[in-house]
Design a protein around this motif. Structure first.
Motif, short mmCIF file in Angstrom:
data_model
loop_
_atom_site.label_atom_id
_atom_site.label_comp_id
_atom_site.label_asym_id
_atom_site.label_seq_id
_atom_site.Cartn_x
_atom_site.Cartn_y
_atom_site.Cartn_z
N LYS A 276 0.82 -1.22 0.00
CA LYS A 276 0.00 0.00 0.00
C LYS A 276 0.85 1.26 0.00
CE LYS A 276 -3.47 -2.84 0.64
NZ LYS A 276 -2.67 -4.05 0.94
N GLN A 277 2.06 1.15 0.53
CA GLN A 277 2.96 2.30 0.60
C GLN A 277 4.37 1.86 0.23
OE1 GLN A 277 2.19 3.11 4.80
NE2 GLN A 277 1.23 5.04 4.25
N ARG A 278 5.09 2.74 -0.42
CA ARG A 278 6.48 2.44 -0.75
C ARG A 278 7.24 3.76 -0.85
NH1 ARG A 278 8.20 -2.19 -2.76
NH2 ARG A 278 7.03 -3.05 -1.03
N ARG A 279 8.03 4.04 0.18
CA ARG A 279 8.80 5.28 0.22
C ARG A 279 10.05 5.06 1.06
NH1 ARG A 279 7.43 10.70 3.66
NH2 ARG A 279 9.04 12.06 2.75
N PRO A 280 11.23 5.36 0.53
CA PRO A 280 12.46 5.11 1.29
C PRO A 280 12.76 6.23 2.28
CG PRO A 280 13.02 6.02 -0.84
CD PRO A 280 11.51 5.85 -0.84
N ASP A 281 13.25 5.84 3.44
CA ASP A 281 13.91 6.77 4.35
C ASP A 281 15.38 6.78 3.93
OD1 ASP A 281 15.37 7.93 6.45
OD2 ASP A 281 13.92 7.27 7.95
N ILE A 282 15.87 7.90 3.40
CA ILE A 282 17.25 7.95 2.89
C ILE A 282 18.16 8.75 3.82
CG2 ILE A 282 16.57 7.55 0.50
CD1 ILE A 282 17.05 10.57 0.01
N THR A 283 17.81 8.82 5.10
CA THR A 283 18.63 9.54 6.07
C THR A 283 20.07 9.05 6.05
OG1 THR A 283 16.69 9.87 7.47
CG2 THR A 283 18.85 10.19 8.49
N LYS A 284 20.25 7.73 6.04
CA LYS A 284 21.61 7.16 6.06
C LYS A 284 22.38 7.51 4.79
CE LYS A 284 21.25 3.27 9.25
NZ LYS A 284 19.99 3.66 9.90
N ALA A 285 21.73 7.42 3.64
CA ALA A 285 22.41 7.74 2.38
C ALA A 285 22.85 9.20 2.35
CB ALA A 285 21.50 7.44 1.19
N ARG A 286 21.98 10.07 2.86
CA ARG A 286 22.33 11.50 2.91
C ARG A 286 23.54 11.74 3.82
NH1 ARG A 286 16.18 13.05 2.92
NH2 ARG A 286 15.96 14.07 0.87
N LYS A 287 23.52 11.11 4.98
CA LYS A 287 24.55 11.35 5.99
C LYS A 287 25.87 10.66 5.66
CE LYS A 287 25.42 10.92 10.97
NZ LYS A 287 24.86 10.48 12.29
N ILE A 288 25.81 9.38 5.27
CA ILE A 288 27.02 8.59 5.09
C ILE A 288 27.62 8.76 3.69
CG2 ILE A 288 27.91 6.22 5.06
CD1 ILE A 288 25.71 5.58 7.17
N LEU A 289 26.77 8.83 2.68
CA LEU A 289 27.25 8.91 1.29
C LEU A 289 27.19 10.32 0.73
CD1 LEU A 289 25.44 5.78 -0.23
CD2 LEU A 289 27.66 5.88 0.94
N ASN A 290 26.57 11.24 1.46
CA ASN A 290 26.32 12.59 0.94
C ASN A 290 25.58 12.50 -0.40
OD1 ASN A 290 26.38 15.41 0.94
ND2 ASN A 290 28.30 15.48 -0.22
N TRP A 291 24.59 11.60 -0.42
CA TRP A 291 23.83 11.32 -1.65
C TRP A 291 22.37 11.63 -1.45
CZ3 TRP A 291 19.54 8.37 -2.55
CH2 TRP A 291 19.18 8.18 -3.89
N GLU A 292 21.77 12.18 -2.47
CA GLU A 292 20.31 12.27 -2.58
C GLU A 292 19.98 12.43 -4.05
OE1 GLU A 292 18.89 15.52 -0.30
OE2 GLU A 292 19.86 17.05 -1.52
N PRO A 293 18.78 12.06 -4.47
CA PRO A 293 18.44 12.16 -5.89
C PRO A 293 18.44 13.59 -6.39
CG PRO A 293 16.51 11.54 -4.58
CD PRO A 293 17.69 11.48 -3.66
N LYS A 294 18.89 13.77 -7.63
CA LYS A 294 18.98 15.10 -8.25
C LYS A 294 17.96 15.30 -9.36
CE LYS A 294 22.75 16.02 -5.86
NZ LYS A 294 22.69 16.94 -4.70
N VAL A 295 17.55 14.21 -10.00
CA VAL A 295 16.67 14.30 -11.17
C VAL A 295 15.22 14.26 -10.73
CG1 VAL A 295 16.04 13.27 -13.38
CG2 VAL A 295 18.42 13.18 -12.59
N GLY A 296 14.48 15.33 -11.01
CA GLY A 296 13.07 15.39 -10.66
C GLY A 296 12.26 14.45 -11.55
N ARG A 297 11.09 14.06 -11.05
CA ARG A 297 10.27 13.10 -11.79
C ARG A 297 9.87 13.64 -13.17
NH1 ARG A 297 7.01 12.06 -7.98
NH2 ARG A 297 5.29 13.37 -8.68
#
Length: 327
Positions: A276-297
Protein backbone atom coordinates in the motif's frame (compact mmCIF):
# COMPACT_ATOMS: atom_id res chain seq x y z
CA UNK A 1 48.81 1.74 -13.55
CA UNK A 2 46.64 -1.32 -14.13
CA UNK A 3 42.92 -0.83 -14.24
CA UNK A 4 40.76 -2.21 -11.45
CA UNK A 5 38.57 -5.14 -12.55
CA UNK A 6 34.88 -5.42 -11.70
CA UNK A 7 32.46 -8.29 -12.33
CA UNK A 8 28.85 -7.19 -12.89
CA UNK A 9 26.21 -9.93 -12.92
CA UNK A 10 22.86 -9.27 -14.56
CA UNK A 11 24.87 -6.97 -16.82
CA UNK A 12 22.48 -7.06 -19.78
CA UNK A 13 19.53 -5.97 -17.66
CA UNK A 14 18.17 -2.48 -17.06
CA UNK A 15 20.29 -1.58 -14.02
CA UNK A 16 23.22 -3.85 -14.83
CA UNK A 17 23.77 -2.23 -18.21
CA UNK A 18 23.79 1.28 -16.73
CA UNK A 19 26.32 0.11 -14.15
CA UNK A 20 28.51 -1.27 -16.95
CA UNK A 21 28.42 2.16 -18.58
CA UNK A 22 29.36 3.89 -15.34
CA UNK A 23 32.35 1.67 -14.58
CA UNK A 24 33.60 1.85 -18.17
CA UNK A 25 33.40 5.63 -17.81
CA UNK A 26 35.42 5.35 -14.59
CA UNK A 27 38.11 3.40 -16.53
CA UNK A 28 37.56 -0.05 -15.00
CA UNK A 29 37.98 -3.36 -16.75
CA UNK A 30 34.38 -4.58 -16.80
CA UNK A 31 33.49 -8.28 -16.85
CA UNK A 32 29.80 -8.52 -17.70
CA UNK A 33 27.90 -11.72 -16.90
CA UNK A 34 24.30 -12.61 -17.77
CA UNK A 35 22.34 -15.72 -18.74
CA UNK A 36 19.96 -13.50 -20.78
CA UNK A 37 16.84 -15.05 -19.24
CA UNK A 38 15.49 -11.50 -18.78
CA UNK A 39 18.47 -9.42 -19.96
CA UNK A 40 18.94 -8.08 -23.49
CA UNK A 41 22.28 -7.86 -25.28
CA UNK A 42 21.08 -4.70 -27.01
CA UNK A 43 21.57 -2.91 -23.69
CA UNK A 44 25.34 -3.49 -23.76
CA UNK A 45 26.16 -4.07 -27.44
CA UNK A 46 27.69 -0.60 -27.67
CA UNK A 47 30.37 -1.76 -25.20
CA UNK A 48 31.48 -4.88 -27.10
CA UNK A 49 34.13 -3.12 -29.22
CA UNK A 50 35.91 -1.78 -26.12
CA UNK A 51 39.12 -3.49 -25.07
CA UNK A 52 38.28 -3.10 -21.37
CA UNK A 53 34.91 -4.85 -21.67
CA UNK A 54 34.17 -8.57 -21.88
CA UNK A 55 30.93 -10.54 -21.78
CA UNK A 56 30.32 -13.98 -20.27
CA UNK A 57 27.04 -15.76 -21.11
CA UNK A 58 26.59 -17.65 -17.85
CA UNK A 59 24.04 -18.50 -15.15
CA UNK A 60 25.47 -17.55 -11.74
CA UNK A 61 23.30 -20.22 -10.10
CA UNK A 62 25.97 -22.57 -11.46
CA UNK A 63 29.65 -22.45 -10.48
CA UNK A 64 31.20 -19.10 -11.41
CA UNK A 65 34.78 -18.95 -12.66
CA UNK A 66 36.63 -15.79 -13.66
CA UNK A 67 40.34 -15.87 -14.45
CA UNK A 68 42.72 -13.32 -13.01
CA UNK A 69 42.14 -10.83 -10.26
CA UNK A 70 38.71 -9.37 -9.49
CA UNK A 71 38.68 -6.28 -7.29
CA UNK A 72 34.92 -5.75 -7.06
CA UNK A 73 31.74 -7.72 -7.72
CA UNK A 74 28.26 -6.27 -8.23
CA UNK A 75 25.56 -8.94 -7.97
CA UNK A 76 22.57 -7.68 -9.98
CA UNK A 77 21.51 -10.98 -11.52
CA UNK A 78 17.85 -11.61 -10.71
CA UNK A 79 14.44 -11.27 -12.28
CA UNK A 80 13.19 -7.96 -10.88
CA UNK A 81 9.71 -7.44 -12.27
CA UNK A 82 6.51 -9.23 -11.25
CA UNK A 83 5.85 -10.71 -14.67
CA UNK A 84 9.31 -12.31 -14.59
CA UNK A 85 9.43 -13.73 -11.10
CA UNK A 86 5.86 -15.02 -11.32
CA UNK A 87 6.77 -16.77 -14.58
CA UNK A 88 10.14 -18.17 -13.42
CA UNK A 89 9.82 -18.56 -9.63
CA UNK A 90 12.37 -21.36 -9.24
CA UNK A 91 15.09 -19.48 -11.13
CA UNK A 92 14.34 -16.41 -9.02
CA UNK A 93 14.87 -18.35 -5.81
CA UNK A 94 18.00 -20.05 -7.14
CA UNK A 95 19.76 -16.84 -8.19
CA UNK A 96 19.10 -15.38 -4.73
CA UNK A 97 20.43 -18.46 -2.95
CA UNK A 98 22.77 -20.57 -5.10
CA UNK A 99 23.81 -17.49 -7.07
CA UNK A 100 24.82 -15.44 -4.06
CA UNK A 101 26.60 -18.45 -2.55
CA UNK A 102 28.69 -18.87 -5.70
CA UNK A 103 29.57 -15.19 -5.86
CA UNK A 104 30.42 -14.95 -2.18
CA UNK A 105 32.77 -17.89 -2.70
CA UNK A 106 34.32 -16.15 -5.70
CA UNK A 107 34.68 -12.91 -3.73
CA UNK A 108 36.38 -14.76 -0.89
CA UNK A 109 38.83 -16.55 -3.19
CA UNK A 110 39.64 -13.35 -5.11
CA UNK A 111 39.58 -11.11 -2.01
CA UNK A 112 37.00 -8.94 -3.79
CA UNK A 113 34.55 -6.45 -2.32
CA UNK A 114 31.02 -7.60 -3.11
CA UNK A 115 27.94 -5.38 -3.39
CA UNK A 116 24.55 -7.05 -3.69
CA UNK A 117 21.37 -5.60 -5.14
CA UNK A 118 18.63 -6.03 -2.58
CA UNK A 119 15.26 -4.35 -2.83
CA UNK A 120 12.53 -2.46 -1.07
CA UNK A 121 10.56 -5.71 -1.45
CA UNK A 122 12.29 -6.97 1.71
CA UNK A 123 9.89 -4.61 3.54
CA UNK A 124 6.87 -6.36 1.99
CA UNK A 125 3.58 -4.52 2.54
CA UNK A 126 5.01 -2.11 5.11
CA UNK A 127 3.28 -0.97 8.26
CA UNK A 128 5.83 1.86 8.61
CA UNK A 129 6.16 4.79 6.21
CA UNK A 130 8.73 5.85 5.12
CA UNK A 131 10.69 2.62 5.48
CA UNK A 132 14.01 2.90 7.37
CA UNK A 133 16.67 0.21 7.14
CA UNK A 134 15.90 -0.88 10.71
CA UNK A 135 12.36 -1.93 9.74
CA UNK A 136 12.17 -5.74 9.47
CA UNK A 137 9.28 -5.83 7.05
CA UNK A 138 5.85 -7.41 6.66
CA UNK A 139 6.36 -10.21 4.15
CA UNK A 140 4.21 -13.20 3.19
CA UNK A 141 6.77 -15.95 2.45
CA UNK A 142 4.29 -18.22 0.66
CA UNK A 143 2.36 -15.59 -1.30
CA UNK A 144 2.89 -15.02 -5.04
CA UNK A 145 5.58 -12.43 -4.32
CA UNK A 146 7.37 -14.59 -1.75
CA UNK A 147 9.77 -16.12 -4.29
CA UNK A 148 11.30 -12.70 -4.92
CA UNK A 149 10.96 -11.21 -1.44
CA UNK A 150 12.45 -14.20 0.36
CA UNK A 151 15.21 -14.69 -2.22
CA UNK A 152 16.36 -11.15 -1.51
CA UNK A 153 16.01 -11.52 2.25
CA UNK A 154 18.06 -14.73 2.16
CA UNK A 155 20.63 -13.01 -0.05
CA UNK A 156 21.05 -10.28 2.57
CA UNK A 157 21.39 -12.84 5.38
CA UNK A 158 23.96 -14.89 3.45
CA UNK A 159 25.97 -11.81 2.61
CA UNK A 160 26.04 -10.64 6.22
CA UNK A 161 27.07 -14.13 7.36
CA UNK A 162 30.11 -14.05 5.06
CA UNK A 163 30.88 -10.52 6.26
CA UNK A 164 30.75 -11.42 9.96
CA UNK A 165 32.17 -14.97 9.80
CA UNK A 166 34.79 -14.62 7.05
CA UNK A 167 35.46 -10.88 7.29
CA UNK A 168 34.49 -10.42 3.64
CA UNK A 169 34.05 -6.83 2.47
CA UNK A 170 30.37 -6.56 1.53
CA UNK A 171 27.83 -3.86 0.75
CA UNK A 172 24.03 -4.16 0.55
CA UNK A 173 21.88 -1.70 -1.41
CA UNK A 174 18.11 -1.78 -0.99
CA UNK A 175 16.81 -0.42 -4.27
CA UNK A 176 13.45 1.33 -4.47
CA UNK A 177 11.40 1.85 -7.65
CA UNK A 178 13.77 2.93 -10.41
CA UNK A 179 13.04 3.97 -13.98
CA UNK A 180 14.74 5.24 -17.10
CA UNK A 181 15.90 4.19 -20.58
CA UNK A 182 16.37 0.43 -21.17
CA UNK A 183 13.42 -0.59 -19.04
CA UNK A 184 11.37 -3.21 -20.84
CA UNK A 185 8.06 -1.80 -21.97
CA UNK A 186 6.29 -5.09 -21.18
CA UNK A 187 8.04 -6.06 -17.95
CA UNK A 188 5.00 -5.68 -15.70
CA UNK A 189 5.99 -2.53 -13.79
CA UNK A 190 3.57 0.32 -13.49
CA UNK A 191 5.64 3.05 -15.15
CA UNK A 192 6.38 1.29 -18.46
CA UNK A 193 2.90 -0.25 -18.41
CA UNK A 194 1.25 3.18 -18.16
CA UNK A 195 3.46 4.64 -20.90
CA UNK A 196 2.92 1.60 -23.12
CA UNK A 197 -0.85 1.89 -22.75
CA UNK A 198 -0.68 5.60 -23.53
CA UNK A 199 1.42 4.98 -26.65
CA UNK A 200 -1.10 2.39 -27.84
CA UNK A 201 -4.04 4.71 -27.17
CA UNK A 202 -5.44 2.48 -24.40
CA UNK A 203 -6.93 3.42 -21.06
CA UNK A 204 -4.50 3.20 -18.14
CA UNK A 205 -5.16 0.21 -15.87
CA UNK A 206 -4.96 0.95 -12.13
CA UNK A 207 -5.20 -1.88 -9.63
CA UNK A 208 -7.09 -1.05 -6.45
CA UNK A 209 -8.45 2.46 -5.98
CA UNK A 210 -5.14 4.11 -6.90
CA UNK A 211 -4.47 5.39 -3.39
CA UNK A 212 -1.42 3.17 -2.90
CA UNK A 213 1.83 5.09 -3.12
CA UNK A 214 5.18 4.66 -4.84
CA UNK A 215 8.32 6.77 -5.18
CA UNK A 216 10.30 6.71 -8.41
CA UNK A 217 14.08 7.20 -8.66
CA UNK A 218 15.73 8.03 -12.00
CA UNK A 219 18.36 5.48 -12.98
CA UNK A 220 21.32 7.93 -13.08
CA UNK A 221 20.64 8.91 -9.47
CA UNK A 222 20.46 5.27 -8.41
CA UNK A 223 23.74 4.41 -10.15
CA UNK A 224 25.46 7.32 -8.39
CA UNK A 225 24.19 6.07 -5.02
CA UNK A 226 25.39 2.53 -5.74
CA UNK A 227 28.79 3.84 -6.83
CA UNK A 228 29.21 5.81 -3.61
CA UNK A 229 28.06 2.91 -1.47
CA UNK A 230 30.54 0.51 -3.09
CA UNK A 231 33.46 2.75 -2.18
CA UNK A 232 32.17 3.65 1.28
CA UNK A 233 33.04 1.85 4.52
CA UNK A 234 29.40 1.04 5.30
CA UNK A 235 28.51 -2.66 5.41
CA UNK A 236 24.92 -2.60 6.70
CA UNK A 237 21.94 -2.43 4.30
CA UNK A 238 21.28 1.01 2.84
CA UNK A 239 18.19 2.40 1.09
CA UNK A 240 18.78 4.11 -2.24
CA UNK A 241 15.67 5.65 -3.77
CA UNK A 242 13.70 8.84 -4.18
CA UNK A 243 11.48 9.79 -1.21
CA UNK A 244 9.17 11.91 -3.39
CA UNK A 245 5.98 9.88 -2.83
CA UNK A 246 3.00 9.86 -5.19
CA UNK A 247 -0.22 7.86 -5.43
CA UNK A 248 -0.77 5.57 -8.40
CA UNK A 249 -3.81 7.63 -9.38
CA UNK A 250 -1.77 10.86 -9.36
CA UNK A 251 0.98 9.13 -11.28
CA UNK A 252 -1.50 8.01 -13.94
CA UNK A 253 -2.64 11.61 -14.31
CA UNK A 254 0.99 12.68 -14.78
CA UNK A 255 1.47 10.09 -17.53
CA UNK A 256 -1.71 11.19 -19.32
CA UNK A 257 -0.51 14.80 -19.21
CA UNK A 258 3.02 13.89 -20.31
CA UNK A 259 1.90 11.81 -23.28
CA UNK A 260 -0.87 14.19 -24.34
CA UNK A 261 -3.32 11.33 -24.68
CA UNK A 262 -7.02 11.50 -23.94
CA UNK A 263 -7.28 8.16 -22.18
CA UNK A 264 -8.86 7.69 -18.78
CA UNK A 265 -7.92 5.38 -15.94
CA UNK A 266 -9.81 2.13 -15.38
CA UNK A 267 -9.71 0.32 -12.05
CA UNK A 268 -9.31 -3.39 -11.35
CA UNK A 269 -8.95 -5.56 -8.25
CA UNK A 270 -5.73 -5.16 -6.26
CA UNK A 271 -3.37 -8.18 -6.55
CA UNK A 272 -2.49 -10.28 -3.50
CA UNK A 273 0.08 -8.71 -1.13
CA UNK A 274 0.39 -5.55 -3.21
CA UNK A 275 2.16 -2.96 -1.00
CA UNK A 276 0.00 0.00 0.00
CA UNK A 277 2.96 2.30 0.60
CA UNK A 278 6.48 2.44 -0.75
CA UNK A 279 8.80 5.28 0.22
CA UNK A 280 12.46 5.11 1.29
CA UNK A 281 13.91 6.77 4.35
CA UNK A 282 17.25 7.95 2.89
CA UNK A 283 18.63 9.54 6.07
CA UNK A 284 21.61 7.16 6.06
CA UNK A 285 22.41 7.74 2.38
CA UNK A 286 22.33 11.50 2.91
CA UNK A 287 24.55 11.35 5.99
CA UNK A 288 27.02 8.59 5.09
CA UNK A 289 27.25 8.91 1.29
CA UNK A 290 26.32 12.59 0.94
CA UNK A 291 23.83 11.32 -1.65
CA UNK A 292 20.31 12.27 -2.58
CA UNK A 293 18.44 12.16 -5.89
CA UNK A 294 18.98 15.10 -8.25
CA UNK A 295 16.67 14.30 -11.17
CA UNK A 296 13.07 15.39 -10.66
CA UNK A 297 10.27 13.10 -11.79
CA UNK A 298 9.12 15.48 -14.56
CA UNK A 299 12.60 15.57 -16.10
CA UNK A 300 13.20 11.84 -15.74
CA UNK A 301 9.80 10.89 -17.13
CA UNK A 302 10.33 13.07 -20.20
CA UNK A 303 13.63 11.30 -20.99
CA UNK A 304 12.07 7.89 -20.37
CA UNK A 305 9.02 8.68 -22.52
CA UNK A 306 11.24 9.72 -25.41
CA UNK A 307 13.13 6.43 -25.08
CA UNK A 308 9.94 4.37 -25.19
CA UNK A 309 8.63 6.35 -28.16
CA UNK A 310 11.80 5.45 -30.06
CA UNK A 311 11.25 1.69 -29.70
CA UNK A 312 10.18 -0.40 -32.71
CA UNK A 313 6.43 -0.41 -33.22
CA UNK A 314 6.23 -4.17 -32.65
CA UNK A 315 7.62 -3.72 -29.13
CA UNK A 316 5.20 -0.92 -28.32
CA UNK A 317 2.26 -2.99 -29.56
CA UNK A 318 3.30 -6.18 -27.76
CA UNK A 319 0.71 -6.70 -25.02
CA UNK A 320 1.17 -10.31 -23.90
CA UNK A 321 1.69 -9.49 -20.24
CA UNK A 322 0.05 -8.55 -16.98
CA UNK A 323 1.34 -5.70 -14.89
CA UNK A 324 1.10 -4.79 -11.25
CA UNK A 325 1.42 -1.52 -9.36
CA UNK A 326 3.99 -3.05 -7.04
CA UNK A 327 7.20 -2.03 -8.76
Amino acid sequence: MARKRILITGAAGFLGSHLCDRFIKEDFDVIAMDNLITGDLRNIEHLFPLENFEFHHHDVSKFVYVSGNVDYILHFASPASPIDYLKIPIQTLKVGSLGIHNLLGLARSKKSRLLIASTSEVYGDPTVNPQPEEYWGNVNPVGPRGVYDEAKRFQEAMTMAYHTFHGLETRIVRIFNTYGPRMRLNDGRVLPAFIGQALRGEDLTVFGDGSQTRSFCYVDDLVEGIYRLLFSDYSQPMNIGNPDEITIREFGEEIIKLTGTKQKMVFKELPTDDPKQRRPDITKARKILNWEPKVGRAEGLKITYEYFKSLPEKEINHKDFTYYNNK
